[in-house]
Scaffold this active site. Structure first.
Site, mmCIF file in Angstrom:
data_model
loop_
_atom_site.group_PDB
_atom_site.id
_atom_site.type_symbol
_atom_site.label_atom_id
_atom_site.label_comp_id
_atom_site.label_asym_id
_atom_site.label_seq_id
_atom_site.Cartn_x
_atom_site.Cartn_y
_atom_site.Cartn_z
ATOM 1 N N THR A 164 0.230 15.763 3.382
ATOM 2 C CA THR A 164 0.493 14.880 4.537
ATOM 3 C C THR A 164 1.813 15.314 5.163
ATOM 4 O O THR A 164 2.709 15.768 4.449
ATOM 5 C CB THR A 164 0.596 13.419 4.034
ATOM 6 O OG1 THR A 164 -0.712 12.985 3.676
ATOM 7 C CG2 THR A 164 1.193 12.479 5.069
ATOM 8 N N ARG A 192 -11.796 4.901 4.536
ATOM 9 C CA ARG A 192 -10.544 4.542 3.832
ATOM 10 C C ARG A 192 -9.336 4.901 4.714
ATOM 11 O O ARG A 192 -9.291 5.961 5.324
ATOM 12 C CB ARG A 192 -10.482 5.291 2.501
ATOM 13 C CG ARG A 192 -9.219 5.023 1.676
ATOM 14 C CD ARG A 192 -8.247 6.167 1.754
ATOM 15 N NE ARG A 192 -7.036 5.926 0.979
ATOM 16 C CZ ARG A 192 -5.903 6.600 1.150
ATOM 17 N NH1 ARG A 192 -5.835 7.567 2.041
ATOM 18 N NH2 ARG A 192 -4.843 6.322 0.426
ATOM 19 N N VAL A 193 -8.357 4.010 4.770
ATOM 20 C CA VAL A 193 -7.119 4.280 5.506
ATOM 21 C C VAL A 193 -5.945 4.076 4.557
ATOM 22 O O VAL A 193 -5.892 3.073 3.833
ATOM 23 C CB VAL A 193 -6.979 3.337 6.727
ATOM 24 C CG1 VAL A 193 -5.639 3.541 7.410
ATOM 25 C CG2 VAL A 193 -8.120 3.567 7.715
ATOM 26 N N GLY A 194 -5.031 5.024 4.536
ATOM 27 C CA GLY A 194 -3.849 4.910 3.686
ATOM 28 C C GLY A 194 -2.675 4.308 4.438
ATOM 29 O O GLY A 194 -2.833 3.614 5.452
ATOM 30 N N ASP A 195 -1.480 4.588 3.958
ATOM 31 C CA ASP A 195 -0.274 3.986 4.530
ATOM 32 C C ASP A 195 0.230 4.682 5.791
ATOM 33 O O ASP A 195 0.918 4.059 6.604
ATOM 34 C CB ASP A 195 0.849 4.028 3.485
ATOM 35 C CG ASP A 195 1.164 5.466 3.061
ATOM 36 O OD1 ASP A 195 0.214 6.212 2.742
ATOM 37 O OD2 ASP A 195 2.351 5.842 3.061
ATOM 38 N N THR A 214 4.999 9.534 1.971
ATOM 39 C CA THR A 214 3.837 10.297 1.514
ATOM 40 C C THR A 214 3.593 9.953 0.047
ATOM 41 O O THR A 214 4.535 9.691 -0.695
ATOM 42 C CB THR A 214 4.064 11.813 1.673
ATOM 43 O OG1 THR A 214 3.029 12.507 0.956
ATOM 44 C CG2 THR A 214 5.397 12.277 1.131
ATOM 45 N N GLY A 215 2.335 9.931 -0.335
ATOM 46 C CA GLY A 215 2.015 9.630 -1.731
ATOM 47 C C GLY A 215 0.816 8.715 -1.835
ATOM 48 O O GLY A 215 -0.044 8.714 -0.947
ATOM 49 N N GLY A 217 -1.111 6.096 -1.102
ATOM 50 C CA GLY A 217 -0.993 5.241 0.068
ATOM 51 C C GLY A 217 -1.170 3.759 -0.215
ATOM 52 O O GLY A 217 -0.470 2.924 0.380
#
Ligand code: ASP
Length: 294
Positions: A164, A192-195, A214-215, A217
């Site tokens: 990312t 799916r949606v991360g941070d 990053t990481g 999420g």
């Protein structure tokens, strides 16, 4: 709070993750991509450009580099598609724009910029791509984003060296900005949606600090990581301590990652709990620094 001319700065990351054989083999290419991104942002700031434009310029370069997990070369969903997300925020007025789960806009950070220009803050999927197309941004078939490397990784069980990308910039007028762009995590379920595209979780900028995470999420969302750093800085915590505390909070949920941040004086923080986080730093009047592994 406004910084005097000369404090312009850029910090970039290209994802917190492991140091796989691939990262070692491609170290020079990754270094060159980070150098190009840093150069694009710092040239703009050097010429008096805005922090937001500098963030956009750096992230665009990293999205176009196929070994990072954003834009072309993004991690793939279980169905083999690329679903892209990005966010952009300007600290001086907290203008923010983000897109999640888009499939066609060539540079997701530009799509986030188109949303930032509008009344909305977050747009998803087809509606977000349509907004970007209406703003004149280049559209691509989803196959454009899908590389043979990521197709092979979808079938493999190697540790993710995530990739990312994110940027935080301070311009000579003292304005901070932040941006993050991602394909999410390998083999994520479609939808799916991360941070990364969530303002206050993976991306944040205000008058005091700009943050890109990053990481893992889900943990960054559950801890409100980026906004939590801003609150701490507001109450006087030094930026590096604030970033470290946010990562400790992420770790209490059994998760890991990395964070870059920049305060209004141009003080940077680059902290990660993973084996590596390719990153780069430029401050006006200083030589650029680039680290790939670790
Ligand atoms: N935070 C991103 C996500 O959860 C992934 C990453 O940074 O590697 O989608």
């Amino acid at each position: 709070m406004s910084a005097p001319t000369g404090t312009a700065a850029v910090v970039l990351h290209a994802g917190a993750g492991s140091i796989g054989a691939e990262l070692r083999e491609c170290e020079q290419e990754c270094r060159a991509a980070l150098a190009e991104a840093l150069g694009a942002a710092s040239a703009l700031l050097h010429d008096g450009g805005d922090a937001l434009d500098a963030v956009r310029a750096a992230v665009t370069v990293m999205e176009d580099f196929p070994l990072f997990n954003s834009g072309r070369g993004a991690a793939l969903c279980t169905d083999g598609s690329a679903q892209l997300s990005a966010a952009l925020m300007r600290g001086s007025d907290r203008a923010a724009g983000a897109v999640a789960g888009i499939s066609h806009t060539q540079n997701p950070i530009a799509a986030a910029g188109a949303v930032l220009q509008s009344e909305q803050v977050l747009m998803i999927a087809a509606g977000a791509d349509e907004r970007a197309a209406a703003a004149g941004l280049a559209q691509q078939p989803n196959e454009y984003f899908v590389t043979a490397r990521q197709q092979a990784r979808l079938q493999s069980s190697v540790d993710p060296d995530r990739g990312t990308v994110g940027a935080v910039c301070l311009d000579a007028k003292g304005v901070l900005a932040a941006g993050t762009s991602t394909g999410g995590v390998r083999a994520q379920p479609p939808g799916r949606v991360g941070d990364s595209p969530l303002i206050g979780a993976g991306t944040w900028a205000d008058g005091r600090v700009a943050v890109s995470c990053t990481g893992d999420g889900e943990a960054f969302i559950r801890t409100g990581a980026a906004r939590q750093i801003a609150m701490q800085v507001e109450f006087g915590t030094p930026i590096r301590v604030a970033v470290e505390r946010a990562l400790v909070d992420v770790a209490t949920l059994g998760a890991n990652g990395g964070i870059i941040a920049l305060d209004a004086e141009g003080v940077p923080a680059m902290v990660f709990g993973t084996a590596a986080m390719p990153r780069a730093l430029w401050r006006a009047g200083s030589e650029p620094s680039i680290w790939v592994a670790p």
